[in-house]
Write a protein that holds these residues in place. Structure first.
Motif, PDB file in Angstrom:
ATOM      1  N   ASP A 103     -64.590  44.471 -28.611  1.00 52.53           N
ATOM      2  CA  ASP A 103     -63.449  44.575 -29.940  1.00 52.53           C
ATOM      3  C   ASP A 103     -63.988  45.340 -31.098  1.00 52.53           C
ATOM      4  N   GLY A 104     -65.050  46.155 -30.731  1.00 53.08           N
ATOM      5  CA  GLY A 104     -65.491  47.003 -32.030  1.00 53.08           C
ATOM      6  C   GLY A 104     -66.664  46.333 -32.630  1.00 53.08           C
ATOM      7  N   GLY A 105     -66.941  45.096 -32.705  1.00 53.31           N
ATOM      8  CA  GLY A 105     -68.006  44.666 -33.237  1.00 53.31           C
ATOM      9  C   GLY A 105     -69.476  44.819 -32.612  1.00 53.31           C
ATOM     10  N   LEU A 106     -70.515  44.405 -32.943  1.00 57.69           N
ATOM     11  CA  LEU A 106     -71.750  44.476 -32.822  1.00 57.69           C
ATOM     12  C   LEU A 106     -72.585  43.062 -32.685  1.00 57.69           C
ATOM     13  N   TYR A 107     -73.348  43.182 -31.704  1.00 51.36           N
ATOM     14  CA  TYR A 107     -74.795  42.217 -31.635  1.00 51.36           C
ATOM     15  C   TYR A 107     -75.913  42.787 -31.996  1.00 51.36           C
ATOM     16  N   PHE A 108     -76.842  42.021 -32.539  1.00 56.47           N
ATOM     17  CA  PHE A 108     -78.251  42.448 -32.729  1.00 56.47           C
ATOM     18  C   PHE A 108     -79.087  41.342 -32.703  1.00 56.47           C
ATOM     19  N   SER A 109     -80.312  41.545 -32.588  1.00 55.27           N
ATOM     20  CA  SER A 109     -81.493  40.582 -32.633  1.00 55.27           C
ATOM     21  C   SER A 109     -82.196  40.676 -34.080  1.00 55.27           C
ATOM     22  N   ASP A 110     -82.626  39.329 -34.475  1.00 54.28           N
ATOM     23  CA  ASP A 110     -83.904  39.574 -35.511  1.00 54.28           C
ATOM     24  C   ASP A 110     -84.805  38.713 -34.563  1.00 54.28           C
ATOM     25  N   THR A 111     -85.803  39.499 -34.250  1.00 54.88           N
ATOM     26  CA  THR A 111     -86.882  38.799 -33.257  1.00 54.88           C
ATOM     27  C   THR A 111     -87.750  37.813 -34.055  1.00 54.88           C
ATOM     28  N   ASN A 112     -88.010  37.933 -35.300  1.00 56.50           N
ATOM     29  CA  ASN A 112     -88.957  37.110 -35.835  1.00 56.50           C
ATOM     30  C   ASN A 112     -88.160  36.037 -36.352  1.00 56.50           C
ATOM     31  N   ALA A 113     -86.881  35.792 -36.479  1.00 59.21           N
ATOM     32  CA  ALA A 113     -86.079  34.770 -36.874  1.00 59.21           C
ATOM     33  C   ALA A 113     -85.525  34.012 -35.538  1.00 59.21           C
ATOM     34  N   SER A 114     -86.016  34.647 -34.368  1.00 61.37           N
ATOM     35  CA  SER A 114     -85.505  34.264 -32.892  1.00 61.37           C
ATOM     36  C   SER A 114     -83.845  33.888 -33.035  1.00 61.37           C
ATOM     37  N   ARG A 115     -83.032  34.861 -33.721  1.00 60.58           N
ATOM     38  CA  ARG A 115     -81.580  34.665 -33.687  1.00 60.58           C
ATOM     39  C   ARG A 115     -81.012  36.016 -33.157  1.00 60.58           C
ATOM     40  N   THR A 116     -79.536  35.880 -32.639  1.00 58.91           N
ATOM     41  CA  THR A 116     -78.835  36.821 -32.434  1.00 58.91           C
ATOM     42  C   THR A 116     -77.720  36.829 -33.420  1.00 58.91           C
ATOM     43  N   TYR A 117     -77.326  38.006 -34.074  1.00 61.29           N
ATOM     44  CA  TYR A 117     -76.102  38.164 -35.063  1.00 61.29           C
ATOM     45  C   TYR A 117     -75.106  38.857 -34.496  1.00 61.29           C
ATOM     46  N   ARG A 118     -73.961  38.606 -34.995  1.00 61.10           N
ATOM     47  CA  ARG A 118     -72.489  39.375 -34.414  1.00 61.10           C
ATOM     48  C   ARG A 118     -72.158  39.861 -35.679  1.00 61.10           C
ATOM     49  N   ILE A 119     -71.793  41.248 -35.944  1.00 62.71           N
ATOM     50  CA  ILE A 119     -71.087  41.812 -37.052  1.00 62.71           C
ATOM     51  C   ILE A 119     -69.449  41.927 -36.213  1.00 62.71           C
ATOM     52  N   ASP A 120     -68.620  41.378 -36.874  1.00 62.16           N
ATOM     53  CA  ASP A 120     -67.252  41.546 -36.503  1.00 62.16           C
ATOM     54  C   ASP A 120     -66.824  42.811 -36.925  1.00 62.16           C
ATOM     55  N   PRO A 121     -65.319  43.311 -36.360  1.00 65.12           N
ATOM     56  CA  PRO A 121     -65.090  44.346 -36.706  1.00 65.12           C
ATOM     57  C   PRO A 121     -64.701  44.797 -38.232  1.00 65.12           C
ATOM     58  N   ALA A 122     -64.422  43.489 -39.000  1.00 63.83           N
ATOM     59  CA  ALA A 122     -64.321  43.611 -40.451  1.00 63.83           C
ATOM     60  C   ALA A 122     -65.446  43.810 -40.967  1.00 63.83           C
ATOM     61  N   GLY A 123     -66.573  43.301 -40.428  1.00 63.90           N
ATOM     62  CA  GLY A 123     -67.961  43.617 -41.224  1.00 63.90           C
ATOM     63  C   GLY A 123     -68.545  42.332 -41.466  1.00 63.90           C
ATOM     64  N   LYS A 124     -67.997  41.045 -41.113  1.00 65.11           N
ATOM     65  CA  LYS A 124     -68.742  39.846 -41.467  1.00 65.11           C
ATOM     66  C   LYS A 124     -69.690  39.697 -40.263  1.00 65.11           C
ATOM     67  N   ILE A 125     -70.882  39.253 -41.139  1.00 59.14           N
ATOM     68  CA  ILE A 125     -72.068  38.894 -40.014  1.00 59.14           C
ATOM     69  C   ILE A 125     -72.288  37.265 -40.159  1.00 59.14           C
ATOM     70  N   THR A 126     -72.483  37.121 -38.830  1.00 61.89           N
ATOM     71  CA  THR A 126     -72.640  35.573 -38.497  1.00 61.89           C
ATOM     72  C   THR A 126     -73.950  35.652 -37.606  1.00 61.89           C
ATOM     73  N   VAL A 127     -74.402  34.156 -37.284  1.00 61.89           N
ATOM     74  CA  VAL A 127     -75.298  33.962 -36.294  1.00 61.89           C
ATOM     75  C   VAL A 127     -74.451  33.541 -35.137  1.00 61.89           C
ATOM     76  N   TYR A 128     -74.876  34.295 -34.239  1.00 58.76           N
ATOM     77  CA  TYR A 128     -74.323  34.038 -32.875  1.00 58.76           C
ATOM     78  C   TYR A 128     -74.966  33.116 -31.833  1.00 58.76           C
ATOM     79  N   ARG A 129     -76.427  33.298 -32.023  1.00 59.66           N
ATOM     80  CA  ARG A 129     -77.193  32.336 -31.208  1.00 59.66           C
ATOM     81  C   ARG A 129     -78.524  32.154 -32.013  1.00 59.66           C
ATOM     82  N   GLU A 130     -78.871  30.948 -31.912  1.00 58.82           N
ATOM     83  CA  GLU A 130     -80.445  30.578 -32.558  1.00 58.82           C
ATOM     84  C   GLU A 130     -81.469  30.206 -31.355  1.00 58.82           C
TER      85      GLU A 130
END
Length: 173
Positions: A65-92
């Motif tokens: 959909d044009g969004g992006l997933y990425f990891s923050d390894t030290n926080a043990s989280r995966t984030y998602r940036i939606d197509p509008a640019g909003k960043i949310t935690v996808y997985r803890e």
């Protein structure tokens, strides 16, 4: 399940990775290519900061959909940036999840500390797809056209002298 060593990467993949690495390693002021990359990046396109609130980002994965997933390894989280640019935690609790890949059906796979795991689409849970196989710290991964996964395991940190580091292949499920 059978894992095997594999070194079948194409020269163009290796060169492309080296070029991208050189571009990303350059200072921000040097990252706007004068000539651009035809069909991809316009000449003199500036690099934009999306967010600077993370600790150790890794493994970006583009979404359909044009969004992006990425990891923050030290926080043990995966984030998602939606197509509008909003960043949310996808997985803890990703166990220092690093690289991320996605099967054609949308099933996501993470390179976590000591294993690869996938998200079960039916129940939303996560499980290892490399149980009993010794991995130190799998890092990056990519799906091939057949649905298999190539991934790297650069070994533990700090580096252990004389310990071999590997590239693996996990066949389709």
């Amino acid at each position: 399940m059978t894992l095997r060593h594999s070194f079948g990467m194409s020269i163009s993949s290796l060169i492309g990775g080296a070029v991208l690495g050189a571009i990303l390693a350059a200072p921000a002021s040097a990252q706007a290519p004068e000539d651009g990359i035809p069909g991809d990046v316009a000449a003199n396109t500036p690099v934009e900061l999306v967010s600077d609130v993370f600790d150790n980002t890794e493994g970006p994965l583009g979404a359909a959909d044009g969004g992006l997933y990425f990891s923050d390894t030290n926080a043990s989280r995966t984030y998602r940036i939606d197509p509008a640019g909003k960043i949310t935690v996808y997985r803890e609790n990703t166990d220092r999840g690093n690289g991320i890949a996605m099967y054609r059906d949308g099933t996501m796979v993470w390179a976590e500390e000591r294993r690869l795991s996938w998200k079960n689409q039916e129940n939303g849970g996560y499980r290892s797809i490399t149980p009993g196989f010794r991995l130190f710290q799998p890092n990056d991964l990519i799906m091939d056209a057949k649905g298999g996964i190539y991934f790297t395991d650069p070994g533990p940190r700090p580096v252990v002298p004389n310990l071999k580091v590997n590239v693996y292949y996990l066949g389709p499920y």
